[in-house]
Enzyme design. Sequence first.
Site, short mmCIF file in Angstrom:
data_model
loop_
_atom_site.label_atom_id
_atom_site.label_comp_id
_atom_site.label_asym_id
_atom_site.label_seq_id
_atom_site.Cartn_x
_atom_site.Cartn_y
_atom_site.Cartn_z
N SER A 71 0.80 -1.24 0.00
CA SER A 71 0.00 0.00 0.00
C SER A 71 0.83 1.27 0.00
O SER A 71 0.28 2.36 -0.23
CB SER A 71 -0.92 0.03 1.22
OG SER A 71 -1.92 -0.94 1.09
N LYS A 74 0.53 3.45 -2.90
CA LYS A 74 -0.62 4.35 -3.07
C LYS A 74 -0.18 5.82 -3.04
O LYS A 74 -0.80 6.67 -3.67
CB LYS A 74 -1.64 4.10 -1.95
CG LYS A 74 -2.35 2.73 -2.01
CD LYS A 74 -3.23 2.52 -0.78
CE LYS A 74 -4.22 1.38 -0.89
NZ LYS A 74 -3.65 0.04 -0.86
N TYR A 198 -3.99 -2.25 -10.71
CA TYR A 198 -3.93 -2.08 -9.25
C TYR A 198 -3.17 -3.22 -8.59
O TYR A 198 -2.37 -3.00 -7.68
CB TYR A 198 -5.35 -1.97 -8.68
CG TYR A 198 -5.38 -1.85 -7.18
CD1 TYR A 198 -5.00 -0.68 -6.55
CD2 TYR A 198 -5.78 -2.93 -6.39
CE1 TYR A 198 -5.02 -0.57 -5.17
CE2 TYR A 198 -5.80 -2.83 -5.01
CZ TYR A 198 -5.41 -1.65 -4.40
OH TYR A 198 -5.42 -1.56 -3.03
N TYR A 250 -4.79 3.54 8.07
CA TYR A 250 -6.12 2.97 8.21
C TYR A 250 -6.77 3.46 9.51
O TYR A 250 -6.70 4.65 9.80
CB TYR A 250 -6.04 1.42 8.16
CG TYR A 250 -5.25 0.95 6.97
CD1 TYR A 250 -5.62 1.32 5.67
CD2 TYR A 250 -4.13 0.16 7.13
CE1 TYR A 250 -4.89 0.90 4.58
CE2 TYR A 250 -3.39 -0.27 6.04
CZ TYR A 250 -3.77 0.12 4.76
OH TYR A 250 -3.05 -0.29 3.68
#
Lengths: 314, 314, 314, 314
Positions: A71, A74, A198, A250
């Site tokens: 991640s 990202k 992705y 998160y």
Amino acid sequence: MRIDHYDDFDWQGLLDSIGADIAPLLTHGEVANYIPALAAVDPESFAMAFVNLRGETFTTGRASTPFSIQSISKVFALILALELEGEALWDRVGREPSGTAFNSIVQLEEDHGVPRNPLINAGAIVVTDSIVGHCGESTAIARLLAFIRKAANSLGPRIDMKVAESEEAYGDRNRALAYFMKSFGILKEDVPIALKAYFQQCAIAMSTVDLARAGLFLANGGTDPATGLELTTKTRTDRLNAIMMMCGHYDMSGDFAFSVGLPGKSGVGGGILAIIPQVGSVAVWSPRLNQAGNSLAGTQALQWFSERSQVTLF
Amino acid sequence: MRIDHYDDFDWQGLLDSIGADIAPLLTHGEVANYIPALAAVDPESFAMAFVNLRGETFTTGRASTPFSIQSISKVFALILALELEGEALWDRVGREPSGTAFNSIVQLEEDHGVPRNPLINAGAIVVTDSIVGHCGESTAIARLLAFIRKAANSLGPRIDMKVAESEEAYGDRNRALAYFMKSFGILKEDVPIALKAYFQQCAIAMSTVDLARAGLFLANGGTDPATGLELTTKTRTDRLNAIMMMCGHYDMSGDFAFSVGLPGKSGVGGGILAIIPQVGSVAVWSPRLNQAGNSLAGTQALQWFSERSQVTLF
Amino acid sequence: MRIDHYDDFDWQGLLDSIGADIAPLLTHGEVANYIPALAAVDPESFAMAFVNLRGETFTTGRASTPFSIQSISKVFALILALELEGEALWDRVGREPSGTAFNSIVQLEEDHGVPRNPLINAGAIVVTDSIVGHCGESTAIARLLAFIRKAANSLGPRIDMKVAESEEAYGDRNRALAYFMKSFGILKEDVPIALKAYFQQCAIAMSTVDLARAGLFLANGGTDPATGLELTTKTRTDRLNAIMMMCGHYDMSGDFAFSVGLPGKSGVGGGILAIIPQVGSVAVWSPRLNQAGNSLAGTQALQWFSERSQVTLF
Amino acid sequence: MRIDHYDDFDWQGLLDSIGADIAPLLTHGEVANYIPALAAVDPESFAMAFVNLRGETFTTGRASTPFSIQSISKVFALILALELEGEALWDRVGREPSGTAFNSIVQLEEDHGVPRNPLINAGAIVVTDSIVGHCGESTAIARLLAFIRKAANSLGPRIDMKVAESEEAYGDRNRALAYFMKSFGILKEDVPIALKAYFQQCAIAMSTVDLARAGLFLANGGTDPATGLELTTKTRTDRLNAIMMMCGHYDMSGDFAFSVGLPGKSGVGGGILAIIPQVGSVAVWSPRLNQAGNSLAGTQALQWFSERSQVTLF
């Protein structure tokens, strides 16, 4: 912090002390097992790297070993998408903390398919969808990889196709998120095409030292201090750092801000990148995760880094 | 930002320019009307004040007019409660962004009565409950007021009893939150007693200049730079600023971080306090609110303040 | 079912067989302990009573022992409120299954304070608020008790003040629900007054045989077949039975409809009332509860009752 | 109701009166437009058909015109899946009202991918997945169609491939639901295969009279009273009727039970099937929908049907 305090700071000593103190923690937590390819890593690996604005690099542990940044990609994808699409990107992804888990679909239903921010899975799929839309299916990920290599000033970063295939094989939850957003018109590309990109983006591998180096421009207002390349604007850099601060971990983003006090982004591969504006960029890697899915030892290492150097933003 | 850049910065010029530019915005948005006492204010009021670490004060607009700081008091109450109860306070209130509105009860049910953070109503009621528990029903709010007056180095701050009565008269939503938490054992005091203190806390009134001055210690690691009084520790200051950054603007906290880039806290009375660590403290007041319940002109004024002085943390 | 099949049915034999078969189940499940007064009951009590339209009564177990009917009172309160307020009552309480637990507050926030149905706590508080509004604070519960005594044709039903006090002492969750609805204007009376009546309503005690008798008019279109008294209209009776079918067992209403196939209402005191339109009314009592808060043995007894007599509506 | 009352009931007179009274309502509501193929129908169509246990058929309006039964097919698919898989099917789909809209994904996240009941979209996809698993991809829908034709004793029912293609073209929300359940292991077949069958199942077309006839076995304990064929058991029939009662009309199931008092299932094509156990089966069709997505005129027609014949279960 007063930035001039850091001109003669003993960064290597700091990293050495963290490397020594972290050892007992390396047996705690669990390696991510949601895809088999991630579970194959040595669970007690540890690495930390810091690069300052002068381009000096300090490391401890296995800082040259590549790992799956997952991640953390990202962040780079978001910058690239903003360069390609501009501020219109914010029409289809928000910038608020979600208050829910990284793969939650509940918030999407409340908000008519618009993800709360670009650092949760749903939002990152929108970002990738944007890159695919501007670069085309065949070159989107190559373009992202090129961007990361330029930022890292290294040819080390690459796509780990075995991880990408594993992501694809276990990608049903992400498919659900993508089709859900597609049903609201938030995604523009075909779902399988956007997701293929992705899954590859999630499978980017690089070393801890390359990762720290790749984040350096974010500590310097968007311009690589060594090469002078402007990767993005000062305004966008400020805003990216703000988004990392608010949403980078998160539903433990608040805890990270509270205990580390720096913008950062974690990945389930055990990596975390954190930015110290006007000072430098720090990366850490340790595969075992805490309950929120962030590197257990990595989070502690960054807390010590922040406490011992007093680099917290606040 | 580089802190030394600000030694000779023309703060008064900055405030003057904001004061001039803000005029057309003062007719936009709606004054809070959930309690009658708040609706009585002149809706087009505007004031801004900045105090730097040298103790220099710069103002524009009606900076000496008292207004109801409402939720901004949550910041001072939190510091006082931490001084009284210590880190055990975190057992009954979290530090994550809520992702929901300021008075939402949904999150409380999911989390068994533990509020997500101390800057939403439910969390602030826990904080007040803690102060009442340590100081007693009769002196809790006097103690909080004394703390704020010490921070502001002014006897200006006071309780507006008319507003407090109005809060009490229209307090059923807060009663619901309090009894809900009480049913889980999160509140320790009797609900009516804790709420009586909470309603008075919401009714604290002070001028914009006093408010900016009261926040100064948060820009200086917990110690008032003028008086030398240590109001809290450096660690707690850092963490408070982190919490304000993450949670200070309800479900628009991300937007504030994105556009202003500073820790801050807003109130429905139209005030906002923002902290620039190692530089100073800035307060703004304008009663008309945007859709998220934050001062419309005040938010814009702070965005200009941040952009024009480049004081963003990121 | 064909109703004429039941003219010569051996109801006593059916109840005897259930009484014999149920014994091994009486040690399973847990007695409600949310209020101390309820936990004092003999946990292995069991009683069942059936009354048919001819007024014949059949029982097994401790059918004359009074117990706390708790939420079963919601059914009688609803009929009374409809008689007093008429269909306007539906403006402030819905008639849909909630899909959530009996004391959930989440749904209330989504629906702006209007409870999903009158058989969950929030909805029942609205119903009681209506009775208090029409009868006055001092006589509301006396009026409800008189209604139940008339329906039961017995002076047995009474308020157990010890239970009422216990409800009040542990009533914070219901206070939260009530103040939440009050903040939306859904409750009309003062919250403490409405809740005092609600706590007494929950504390109604009666025997299993009186409970079965009290439900008889609901099996006969609203008119007591023995006394000829019309307690409510045919239309209202049909609708009440429909509401019991849809919402009578919290988030296990579907399961009850699936396995028993009759309109019914359970209480945490271990009682369940079920209606067999045009045939009769059956009540059961056994204090140990299953995970959803319904009598464990009682639910099984009703399933056997329905299966062995084939009285399911479907 | 007393069943013997209906031996000489004037059903044709009842349907004629409804047909006459319904005319003014046929211009209210909106035809479903989520797929283009559905929007092509004459919006003011109306038909009603009743078949009793003797096999007598009564109709009004365009009762022989085929229409898309859409979600009503879920009832027949559920019976077939239970015949194929048995009670194990309930391990992966619940039987509680959902309290949310027909295509909501929120509940799925709370319940780890298990749909609340088989009559909302997610649950129906599980049911179709079961049929595909037992019959194979190529024959699953043929098998379902054969079952419906047997129940209707007619070759009229067919798959409208144009509607099926339209469902597929606009099926992203259902894809999201399916992949979400797949990620929890609740779906067993490949998602595209299960969905292809599901889209065809939604596209079944038949006339109102065939639909009423197809439901007749559900009014007779599972056995077709005319042909003597046992399509399912008495127990399963009772339970299916219970599920239709509880969940047949999405988040207006309670309202339907309240106002009509019969087990029923609606479809966005404007059809509704309702069952009167031991009396007969009634179908209605009118394309314009109310806000909950149920036929506006059809719901009213069934309410009149129930009121005027007094066939409510309660």
